[in-house]
Scaffold this active site. Structure first.
Site, PDB file in Angstrom:
ATOM      1  CG  ASP A  22       9.325  23.988   1.549  1.00 10.70           C
ATOM      2  OD1 ASP A  22       9.668  24.289   2.701  1.00 10.70           O
ATOM      3  OD2 ASP A  22       9.473  24.717   0.565  1.00 10.70           O
ATOM      4  N   GLY A  50      11.564  26.400   7.158  1.00  6.44           N
ATOM      5  CA  GLY A  50      10.235  26.570   7.744  1.00  6.44           C
ATOM      6  C   GLY A  50       9.688  25.183   7.973  1.00  6.44           C
ATOM      7  CG  HIS A  51      11.677  22.451   9.518  1.00  4.38           C
ATOM      8  ND1 HIS A  51      12.836  21.960  10.045  1.00  4.38           N
ATOM      9  CD2 HIS A  51      11.965  22.716   8.214  1.00  4.38           C
ATOM     10  CE1 HIS A  51      13.774  21.938   9.110  1.00  4.38           C
ATOM     11  NE2 HIS A  51      13.261  22.400   7.993  1.00  4.38           N
ATOM     12  CB  THR A 140      14.519  32.609   2.529  1.00  2.13           C
ATOM     13  OG1 THR A 140      15.827  32.541   3.113  1.00  2.13           O
ATOM     14  CG2 THR A 140      14.141  31.237   1.996  1.00  2.13           C
ATOM     15  NE  ARG A 154      40.527  31.240   4.946  1.00  2.00           N
ATOM     16  CZ  ARG A 154      41.593  30.926   4.217  1.00  2.00           C
ATOM     17  NH1 ARG A 154      42.396  29.977   4.629  1.00  2.00           N
ATOM     18  NH2 ARG A 154      41.849  31.559   3.103  1.00  2.00           N
ATOM     19  CB  THR A 355      10.411  30.817   5.346  1.00  2.00           C
ATOM     20  OG1 THR A 355      10.697  29.657   6.131  1.00  2.00           O
ATOM     21  CG2 THR A 355      11.386  31.905   5.724  1.00  2.00           C
ATOM     22  CB  THR A 356       9.069  33.731   1.674  1.00  2.00           C
ATOM     23  OG1 THR A 356       8.819  32.567   0.877  1.00  2.00           O
ATOM     24  CG2 THR A 356      10.519  33.728   2.125  1.00  2.00           C
ATOM     25  N   GLY A 357       5.848  32.836   2.396  1.00  2.00           N
ATOM     26  CA  GLY A 357       4.483  32.936   1.870  1.00  2.00           C
ATOM     27  C   GLY A 357       4.420  32.836   0.350  1.00  2.00           C
TER      28      GLY A 357
HETATM   29  P1  IMO Z   1      13.017  23.856   4.542  1.00  2.00           P
HETATM   30  O1  IMO Z   1      13.980  23.438   5.608  1.00  2.00           O
HETATM   31  C1  IMO Z   1      12.526  25.178   0.397  1.00  2.00           C
HETATM   32  C2  IMO Z   1      15.553  27.904  -1.217  1.00  2.00           C
HETATM   33  C3  IMO Z   1      15.128  29.332  -1.493  1.00  2.00           C
HETATM   34  C4  IMO Z   1      16.056  29.680  -2.659  1.00  2.00           C
HETATM   35  C5  IMO Z   1      17.350  28.957  -2.305  1.00  2.00           C
HETATM   36  C6  IMO Z   1      18.397  29.824  -1.628  1.00  2.00           C
HETATM   37  O2  IMO Z   1      11.793  24.499   5.023  1.00  2.00           O
HETATM   38  O3  IMO Z   1      12.742  22.703   3.626  1.00  2.00           O
HETATM   39  P2  IMO Z   1      18.603  30.858   0.811  1.00  2.00           P
HETATM   40  O4  IMO Z   1      17.741  31.860   1.518  1.00  2.00           O
HETATM   41  O5  IMO Z   1      18.764  29.571   1.535  1.00  2.00           O
HETATM   42  O6  IMO Z   1      19.916  31.449   0.378  1.00  2.00           O
HETATM   43  O7  IMO Z   1      17.806  30.551  -0.568  1.00  2.00           O
HETATM   44  O8  IMO Z   1      16.962  27.905  -1.423  1.00  2.00           O
HETATM   45  N1  IMO Z   1      15.307  27.439   0.166  1.00  2.00           N
HETATM   46  C7  IMO Z   1      14.321  26.583   0.505  1.00  2.00           C
HETATM   47  N2  IMO Z   1      13.346  26.029  -0.239  1.00  2.00           N
HETATM   48  N3  IMO Z   1      12.629  24.851   1.699  1.00  2.00           N
HETATM   49  C8  IMO Z   1      13.613  25.383   2.461  1.00  2.00           C
HETATM   50  O9  IMO Z   1      13.821  24.998   3.733  1.00  2.00           O
HETATM   51  C9  IMO Z   1      14.502  26.322   1.874  1.00  2.00           C
HETATM   52  N4  IMO Z   1      15.546  27.023   2.321  1.00  2.00           N
HETATM   53  C10 IMO Z   1      16.038  27.700   1.259  1.00  2.00           C
HETATM   54  O10 IMO Z   1      13.783  29.393  -1.858  1.00  2.00           O
HETATM   55  O11 IMO Z   1      15.571  29.112  -3.849  1.00  2.00           O
HETATM   56 MG    MG Z   2       9.765  24.337   4.769  1.00  2.00          MG
END
Ligand code: IMO
Ligand code: MG
Length: 477
Positions: A22, A50-51, A140, A154, A355-357
């Site tokens: 983020d 979440g981009h 998430t 595998r 992504t999750t709010g």
């Molecule tokens: P972007 O690409 C911030 C965090 C989740 C959780 C941990 C594991 O938008 O920067 P997961 O669902 O991946 O198994 O969750 O990783 N997490 C993120 N935090 N930005 C993200 O993506 C994230 N993708 C996963 O909150 O702590």
């Molecule tokens: Mg993000």
């Protein structure tokens, strides 16, 4: 220096996050895709990402598709790489959204080797990680961990497997041995996979060999990272991490390249604050443990916090609109109560999960972690969101961790260690509205001073500073 100077002689560039996700990868991927790239590719993660991108003044959030897809009509190629995990329903939703906006995706390529997130992966992820408060990681809930676990064990199902009808049933049966609760849904799972896979068939490719062809042809290639270094399975604060290696190395191998081939690896860093979503150590968190617990609880989303702190807001087309510089928010940002200060910065910077709010945990920028990132992702930094907290009376940068053994100025990803330390800060003075600045020299003195110290300590070099969400609100140094 301008962007052209930075990109001189660059064929492959990568945008990865040096923190906890983020940080603005979306903005910069879109920026580079629009100004420069012929090909954009993602190599890690799935729809846990979440981009957020501002396209023609409107906010758009991508979860699976690389943001370069917006340039599809200009012939730009978009690749979902071998290292990704793909939820077909989520992908079809994103494609449908594009259609509704009148946008094309003719040049999309989906790797035959990417793994499929099955419905039972999502179910199991949610069941297992039900509550961050109860000791879960706070995933998430998108099935990321189980899908990568099956890959490593595998027994995963790849995109390629979807197009081998007999083989697919056998593979699903074998996979279901490990998810007995879902065996009853077997036929339904196979028939919906078949339906979904028919829709993505035109985009199915050997993306690794396509990528190698693009490299040979001299195409300009942009790798869009997902998540962040401190969430990497390899380098992050294990076990509070995601299940892919979202470092520069993982991002490169996730599209079939070596990190050595990347001419311009950019590590994104939010500055002078940072955020974390989900559980895990965060030494510089404002409000410490109380903030971690609070952010893990339900009912503290954006609207809840606006109501709780009596900040006027309206909801228009599902979007919450409020004045991020409301007098009350500015007061909170400058509160002596660190917990309240964290909430104030969250509101001022709009730090709620795309992504999750979920409310993102907020703290000061951690230079110790950024120094660690230099060793793995390289020395080039992009600073983002500096505009978001320009109403602070002062800000802090963490230059060390102290505990009973003394001062530590090197990072250790050990969650237990990170939870024993107290951050040591340097303080910097207020700065004013920076959103209209396009020339590095014109940045306020306190900010430049902090960046100077940050570079000296980390060994990194700030090459870009983002002063707003919009693509053009960017300073190239
Ligand atoms: P972007 O690409 C911030 C965090 C989740 C959780 C941990 C594991 O938008 O920067 P997961 O669902 O991946 O198994 O969750 O990783 N997490 C993120 N935090 N930005 C993200 O993506 C994230 N993708 C996963 O909150 O702590
Ligand atoms: Mg993000």
């Amino acid at each position: 220096m301008g962007l052209d100077d930075l990109l001189k002689n660059v064929q492959i560039a990568a945008i990865v996050c040096n923190q906890l996700g983020d940080t603005g990868k979306g903005k910069f991927s879109y920026y580079f895709a629009s100004h420069w790239a012929n090909v954009t590719a993602r190599g890690t993660g799935g729809n846990n990402a979440g981009h957020t991108v501002i396209v023609n003044g409107k906010e758009k959030i991508f979860h699976l598709l690389p943001t370069g897809i917006v340039n599809d009509s200009k012939g730009q190629v978009t690749i979902m790489g071998n290292g990704m995990v793909i939820d077909l329903a989520a992908l079809l939703n994103e494609l449908k959204e594009l259609e509704q906006e009148g946008k094309s995706y003719n040049n999309l390529m989906i790797s035959k080797d990417a793994h499929v997130i099955m419905p039972y992966h999502v179910f199991y992820d949610r069941k297992k990680d039900q509550s961050q408060k109860a000791g879960g990681i706070g995933t998430t809930g998108r099935g990321i961990g189980p899908a990568y676990s099956d890959k490593i064990a595998r027994r995963g199902i790849t995109i390629g497997d979807l197009f081998n009808v007999d083989g697919l049933a056998k593979k699903v049966d074998r996979s279901l041995e490990y998810y007995p609760d879902s065996k009853k849904d077997r036929d339904e799972i196979i028939s919906s996979l078949t339906l979904q896979s028919n829709k993505i068939k035109p985009f199915f490719r050997n993306t690794v060999s396509e990528m190698h062809r693009f490299v040979r042809e001299g195409k300009k290639i942009l790798l869009e990272g997902a998540q962040g270094l401190l969430l990497s399975i390899e380098h992050g604060t294990y076990p509070y991490v995601t299940s892919s290696d979202c470092s520069l190395n993982g991002t490169a191998s996730g599209v079939g390249l070596s990190a050595k081939m990347i001419d311009l690896p950019l590590g994104i860093i939010k500055f002078p604050f940072m955020t974390r979503v989900g559980a895990g150590a965060f030494p510089s968190e404002l409000g410490g443990n109380a903030s971690e617990i609070y952010c893990a609880e339900e009912g503290h989303g954006k609207l809840d916090e606006l109501k709780k702190y009596c900040i006027p807001s309206v909801v228009e087309n599902g979007k919450i609109i409020y004045d991020k510089r409301h007098r009350k928010i500015i007061n909170m940002m400058n509160s002596r109560d660190e917990f309240i200060q964290g909430v104030g910065i969250r509101l001022a910077a709009g730090e709620y999960g795309a992504t999750t709010g979920r409310p993102r945990r907020v703290g000061w920028i951690d230079a110790v972690a950024a120094k660690y990132a230099v060793g793995i992702n390289g020395p080039l930094f992009v600073l983002t969101k500096v505009d978001a907290v320009d109403s602070l009376d002062e800000f802090k940068v963490c230059y060390g961790y102290s505990n009973k053994e003394g001062l530590h100025q090197n990072f250790s990803k050990d969650d237990g260690f990170l939870r024993t330390v107290s951050p040591q800060y340097n303080n910097y003075g207020a700065y004013f509205d920076v959103s209209s600045i396009r020339d590095y020299i014109k940045l306020p003195r306190s900010l430049k001073g902090a960046i100077y110290d940050f570079e000296n300590f980390t060994g990194g070099r700030v090459v870009i500073v983002s002063v707003g969400a919009d693509r053009e609100e960017t300073i190239v140094r």
